[in-house]
Design an enzyme around this catalytic site. Structure first.
Site, PDB file in Angstrom:
ATOM      1  N   LYS A 157       0.914  -1.308  -0.323  1.00  0.00           N
ATOM      2  CA  LYS A 157       0.116   0.368   0.341  1.00  0.00           C
ATOM      3  C   LYS A 157       0.499   1.630   0.156  1.00  0.00           C
ATOM      4  CE  LYS A 157      -4.355  -2.266   2.529  1.00  0.00           C
ATOM      5  NZ  LYS A 157      -4.734  -1.965   3.776  1.00  0.00           N
ATOM      6  N   TYR A 195     -12.743  -3.790  -3.242  1.00  0.00           N
ATOM      7  CA  TYR A 195     -13.099  -3.339  -1.658  1.00  0.00           C
ATOM      8  C   TYR A 195     -14.241  -3.249  -1.900  1.00  0.00           C
ATOM      9  CZ  TYR A 195      -7.890  -2.686  -0.107  1.00  0.00           C
ATOM     10  OH  TYR A 195      -7.145  -2.592   0.761  1.00  0.00           O
ATOM     11  N   ASN A 237      -1.403   0.196   6.892  1.00  0.00           N
ATOM     12  CA  ASN A 237      -1.614  -1.293   7.475  1.00  0.00           C
ATOM     13  C   ASN A 237      -0.550  -1.880   6.785  1.00  0.00           C
ATOM     14  OD1 ASN A 237      -3.394  -1.681   5.409  1.00  0.00           O
ATOM     15  ND2 ASN A 237      -4.983  -2.887   7.306  1.00  0.00           N
ATOM     16  N   HIS A 243      -1.659  -5.464   1.418  1.00  0.00           N
ATOM     17  CA  HIS A 243      -3.296  -6.314   1.416  1.00  0.00           C
ATOM     18  C   HIS A 243      -2.804  -7.262   0.775  1.00  0.00           C
ATOM     19  CE1 HIS A 243      -7.052  -7.529  -0.469  1.00  0.00           C
ATOM     20  NE2 HIS A 243      -6.312  -7.649  -1.143  1.00  0.00           N
ATOM     21  N   GLU A 264      -8.329 -11.765  -7.629  1.00  0.00           N
ATOM     22  CA  GLU A 264      -7.708 -10.472  -7.385  1.00  0.00           C
ATOM     23  C   GLU A 264      -6.846 -10.773  -8.249  1.00  0.00           C
ATOM     24  OE1 GLU A 264      -7.025 -10.077  -3.222  1.00  0.00           O
ATOM     25  OE2 GLU A 264      -8.958  -9.472  -3.067  1.00  0.00           O
TER      26      GLU A 264
HETATM   27  P1  TYD Z   1     -10.671  -5.400   5.334  1.00  0.00           P
HETATM   28  O1  TYD Z   1     -10.634  -6.783   3.725  1.00  0.00           O
HETATM   29  O2  TYD Z   1     -11.877  -5.976   6.319  1.00  0.00           O
HETATM   30  O3  TYD Z   1      -9.092  -6.007   6.069  1.00  0.00           O
HETATM   31  P2  TYD Z   1      -7.941  -6.598   5.598  1.00  0.00           P
HETATM   32  O4  TYD Z   1      -6.911  -5.494   4.654  1.00  0.00           O
HETATM   33  O5  TYD Z   1      -7.165  -7.484   6.599  1.00  0.00           O
HETATM   34  O6  TYD Z   1      -7.339  -8.254   4.326  1.00  0.00           O
HETATM   35  O7  TYD Z   1     -10.365  -4.187   4.784  1.00  0.00           O
HETATM   36  C1  TYD Z   1      -9.703  -3.336   3.852  1.00  0.00           C
HETATM   37  C2  TYD Z   1      -9.568  -2.589   4.681  1.00  0.00           C
HETATM   38  O8  TYD Z   1      -9.643  -1.236   4.652  1.00  0.00           O
HETATM   39  C3  TYD Z   1      -8.285  -2.930   5.295  1.00  0.00           C
HETATM   40  O9  TYD Z   1      -6.733  -3.205   4.702  1.00  0.00           O
HETATM   41  C4  TYD Z   1      -8.217  -1.147   6.147  1.00  0.00           C
HETATM   42  C5  TYD Z   1      -9.662  -1.148   5.712  1.00  0.00           C
HETATM   43  N1  TYD Z   1     -10.256  -0.061   6.819  1.00  0.00           N
HETATM   44  C6  TYD Z   1     -10.653   0.395   7.825  1.00  0.00           C
HETATM   45  O10 TYD Z   1      -9.983   1.349   7.519  1.00  0.00           O
HETATM   46  N2  TYD Z   1     -11.236   0.004   8.338  1.00  0.00           N
HETATM   47  C7  TYD Z   1     -12.165  -1.235   8.622  1.00  0.00           C
HETATM   48  O11 TYD Z   1     -12.869  -1.165   9.903  1.00  0.00           O
HETATM   49  C8  TYD Z   1     -11.722  -2.022   8.343  1.00  0.00           C
HETATM   50  C9  TYD Z   1     -12.780  -3.023   8.592  1.00  0.00           C
HETATM   51  C10 TYD Z   1     -10.915  -1.684   6.909  1.00  0.00           C
END
Ligand code: TYD
Length: 153
Positions: free
Chosen positions: A9, A49, A112, A115, A126
């Site tokens: 990211k 998403y 974070n 992905h 994907e």
């Molecule tokens: P998600 O697909 O739920 O998590 P992951 O990346 O762990 O598979 O969510 C996608 C992205 O959306 C996540 O990396 C960060 C963002 N996100 C938020 O900012 N707030 C939230 O409450 C959630 C669930 C996701």
């Protein structure tokens, strides 16, 4: 053998963590079979998403993912999807286990670092979303006998 998709990211790009994160996957024994730098668009993010489309923070997710180019990676290995998800750690970087990518490098839910596809079915969709067939490479992994026992794949 499974294939999975990782997106480094903008938080990884901007913080100079690209080498660090790719190095973890290489050292683990995952085979790099595709890699490119791209800008994400609203269109592709709305598809990628889709499960979050109705959340109040969806606009914020899209903006964050377009701050800079991202790097998409395709990785291959036995149980690669689960292995990579475990290496990424849980979504919230503040709660992710130390030793995971998010646990070691992130203080955020959104920012974070990576992905990672969450199931083999999602991984296939994907990978097709981000790579054409000619951008995914099939080549021998020379260290294969040192990475797996012969009855593991
Ligand atoms: P998600 O697909 O739920 O998590 P992951 O990346 O762990 O598979 O969510 C996608 C992205 O959306 C996540 O990396 C960060 C963002 N996100 C938020 O900012 N707030 C939230 O409450 C959630 C669930 C996701």
């Amino acid at each position: 053998m499974q294939k999975t998709l990782v997106i480094l990211k903008p938080s990884a790009i901007q913080r100079g963590l690209v080498g660090e994160v790719i190095s973890r996957f290489e050292k683990k024994g995952l085979q790099l079979i595709g890699m490119k730098m791209i800008y994400l668009t609203d269109e592709i993010l709305e598809e990628h998403y889709a499960h979050l489309k109705d959340k109040p923070f969806f606009q914020r997710i899209k903006e964050s993912m377009k701050v800079s180019p991202v790097i998409v990676l395709a990785l291959k290995g036995v149980d690669a999807v689960e292995v990579v998800r475990k290496m990424a750690g849980i979504t919230n970087g503040r709660e992710a286990q130390p030793g995971t990518i998010r646990g070691d490098y992130s203080m955020s839910v959104q920012e974070n670092i990576v992905h990672a596809s969450d199931s083999p079915e999602t991984a296939q969709t994907e990978l097709e979303r981000f790579f054409s067939t000619t951008e995914l490479f099939n080549y021998p992994q020379l260290m294969h006998p040192n990475i797996y026992a012969n009855d593991e794949c």
